[in-house]
Scaffold this active site. Structure first.
Site, short mmCIF file in Angstrom:
data_model
loop_
_atom_site.label_atom_id
_atom_site.label_comp_id
_atom_site.label_asym_id
_atom_site.label_seq_id
_atom_site.Cartn_x
_atom_site.Cartn_y
_atom_site.Cartn_z
N HIS A 1 36.34 40.75 42.53
CA HIS A 1 35.86 42.10 42.24
C HIS A 1 35.78 42.84 43.56
O HIS A 1 35.41 42.23 44.58
CB HIS A 1 34.47 42.08 41.59
CG HIS A 1 33.79 43.41 41.63
ND1 HIS A 1 34.04 44.38 40.70
CD2 HIS A 1 32.94 43.96 42.54
CE1 HIS A 1 33.34 45.47 41.02
NE2 HIS A 1 32.67 45.23 42.13
N TYR B 1 27.14 44.95 36.01
CA TYR B 1 28.24 45.57 35.26
C TYR B 1 27.75 46.62 34.26
O TYR B 1 28.46 46.94 33.30
CB TYR B 1 29.05 44.50 34.55
CG TYR B 1 30.06 43.79 35.46
CD1 TYR B 1 31.06 44.50 36.11
CD2 TYR B 1 30.02 42.42 35.62
CE1 TYR B 1 31.99 43.86 36.92
CE2 TYR B 1 30.95 41.76 36.43
CZ TYR B 1 31.93 42.51 37.08
OH TYR B 1 32.86 41.86 37.87
N THR C 1 43.96 45.43 38.60
CA THR C 1 43.00 44.64 37.80
C THR C 1 43.70 43.56 36.99
O THR C 1 43.26 42.42 36.96
CB THR C 1 42.22 45.57 36.84
OG1 THR C 1 41.56 46.58 37.61
CG2 THR C 1 41.20 44.80 36.03
N PHE D 1 34.97 44.70 26.16
CA PHE D 1 35.05 43.41 26.84
C PHE D 1 33.76 43.06 27.58
O PHE D 1 33.71 42.04 28.28
CB PHE D 1 36.24 43.38 27.81
CG PHE D 1 36.25 44.49 28.84
CD1 PHE D 1 35.51 44.39 30.01
CD2 PHE D 1 37.01 45.64 28.64
CE1 PHE D 1 35.51 45.39 30.97
CE2 PHE D 1 37.03 46.66 29.59
CZ PHE D 1 36.27 46.53 30.75
N ASN E 1 40.19 37.30 37.03
CA ASN E 1 41.10 37.93 38.01
C ASN E 1 40.64 37.74 39.45
O ASN E 1 40.98 38.53 40.33
CB ASN E 1 41.36 39.39 37.64
CG ASN E 1 40.13 40.27 37.76
OD1 ASN E 1 39.03 39.78 37.97
ND2 ASN E 1 40.32 41.57 37.64
N ARG F 1 45.37 39.18 43.44
CA ARG F 1 45.45 38.99 41.98
C ARG F 1 46.85 38.55 41.56
O ARG F 1 46.98 37.73 40.65
CB ARG F 1 44.99 40.25 41.27
CG ARG F 1 43.45 40.39 41.33
CD ARG F 1 43.01 41.76 41.02
NE ARG F 1 41.57 41.90 40.81
CZ ARG F 1 40.95 43.07 40.78
NH1 ARG F 1 41.64 44.19 40.96
NH2 ARG F 1 39.64 43.14 40.60
N GLU G 1 26.30 48.39 45.29
CA GLU G 1 26.58 46.98 44.98
C GLU G 1 26.11 46.06 46.11
O GLU G 1 25.59 44.96 45.86
CB GLU G 1 28.07 46.81 44.68
CG GLU G 1 28.46 47.52 43.39
CD GLU G 1 29.95 47.46 43.06
OE1 GLU G 1 30.74 46.94 43.88
OE2 GLU G 1 30.31 47.93 41.97
N LYS H 1 35.23 35.34 42.14
CA LYS H 1 34.75 35.09 40.77
C LYS H 1 34.80 33.60 40.40
O LYS H 1 35.41 32.78 41.10
CB LYS H 1 35.58 35.93 39.80
CG LYS H 1 35.40 37.45 39.98
CD LYS H 1 36.09 38.23 38.87
CE LYS H 1 35.89 39.73 39.06
NZ LYS H 1 36.41 40.51 37.89
N ARG I 1 40.74 47.09 48.12
CA ARG I 1 41.44 47.36 46.86
C ARG I 1 42.95 47.10 47.01
O ARG I 1 43.59 46.60 46.09
CB ARG I 1 41.17 48.78 46.37
CG ARG I 1 39.70 48.95 45.98
CD ARG I 1 39.41 50.29 45.36
NE ARG I 1 40.00 50.44 44.04
CZ ARG I 1 39.51 49.87 42.95
NH1 ARG I 1 38.44 49.09 43.01
NH2 ARG I 1 40.07 50.07 41.78
P1 CMP Z 1 36.10 44.05 37.93
O1 CMP Z 1 36.66 44.77 39.12
O2 CMP Z 1 35.17 42.94 38.23
O3 CMP Z 1 35.35 45.10 36.98
C1 CMP Z 1 35.24 44.91 35.57
C2 CMP Z 1 36.00 43.73 35.10
O4 CMP Z 1 36.20 43.63 33.71
C3 CMP Z 1 37.39 43.74 35.67
O5 CMP Z 1 37.32 43.46 37.06
C4 CMP Z 1 38.09 42.68 34.80
O6 CMP Z 1 38.04 41.40 35.37
C5 CMP Z 1 37.25 42.68 33.54
N1 CMP Z 1 38.03 42.96 32.34
C6 CMP Z 1 38.14 42.13 31.30
N2 CMP Z 1 38.90 42.68 30.34
C7 CMP Z 1 39.28 43.89 30.79
C8 CMP Z 1 40.09 44.94 30.24
N3 CMP Z 1 40.66 44.85 29.04
N4 CMP Z 1 40.26 46.05 31.00
C9 CMP Z 1 39.68 46.16 32.22
N5 CMP Z 1 38.91 45.20 32.77
C10 CMP Z 1 38.72 44.08 32.07
#
Ligand code: CMP
Length: 139
Positions: free
Chosen positions: A116, A50, A92, A58, A113, A103, A127, A10, A86
């Site tokens: 992805h 997304y 996350t 968010f 973070n 992470r 994807e 990212k 994962r």
């Molecule tokens: P990702 O795996 O890229 O998929 C969705 C992304 O939303 C997640 O990682 C986070 O980086 C982002 N995100 C931002 N805020 C939140 C939240 N409150 N809860 C979950 N994901 C969030």
């Protein structure tokens, strides 16, 4: 079985010039980078990627963040690649991530973070096809 998954390094990681450090952690976890390119996503591309999150509070900030700088999109191959990725990514929210995960060691926040990763084999296929042509993947 040897399978493939999809990864994004990212904008927080490209900004800090740690794409190599992230990739080393993926490789050390047994994953092989079989496709990789650095891109700057358009808003439309990020919103489409997304789309499953578009009703989440968010969503707007997530899209803004994902287009705030370049990213590195990758196809990773390995034994049960989706789960292996994962596991090495960690939770996350970096506050919840286990020591030794990407992470925990590298992420800045739940939004910034660092990585992805696809959450199922079905989504991995979707994807991968969103960003790569078959001939761009060299196993
Ligand atoms: P990702 O795996 O890229 O998929 C969705 C992304 O939303 C997640 O990682 C986070 O980086 C982002 N995100 C931002 N805020 C939140 C939240 N409150 N809860 C979950 N994901 C969030």
């Amino acid at each position: 079985a040897v399978t493939r998954t999809f990864s994004i390094i990212k904008p927080d990681a490209t900004r800090r010039n740690i794409t190599g450090a992230v990739t080393k952690m993926l490789e050390d976890a047994g994953l092989r980078v079989v496709a990789s390119k650095r891109i700057h996503m358009s808003r439309e591309q990020a919103e489409g990627f997304y789309a499953v999150h578009k009703e989440r509070p968010f969503f707007g900030e997530l899209v803004d963040f994902m287009i705030s700088g370049p990213v590195v999109v990758q196809v990773l191959e390995g034994e049960n690649a989706m789960q292996a990725n994962r596991d090495i990514m960690g939770a996350t929210n970096p506050k919840d991530a286990a020591p030794g995960t990407i992470r925990k060691e590298l992420a800045e926040s739940i939004e910034a973070n660092t990585v992805h990763g696809s959450d199922s084999d079905e989504n991995a296929a979707i994807e991968i096809a969103y960003f790569f042509k078959p001939e761009e993947i060299v196993g």
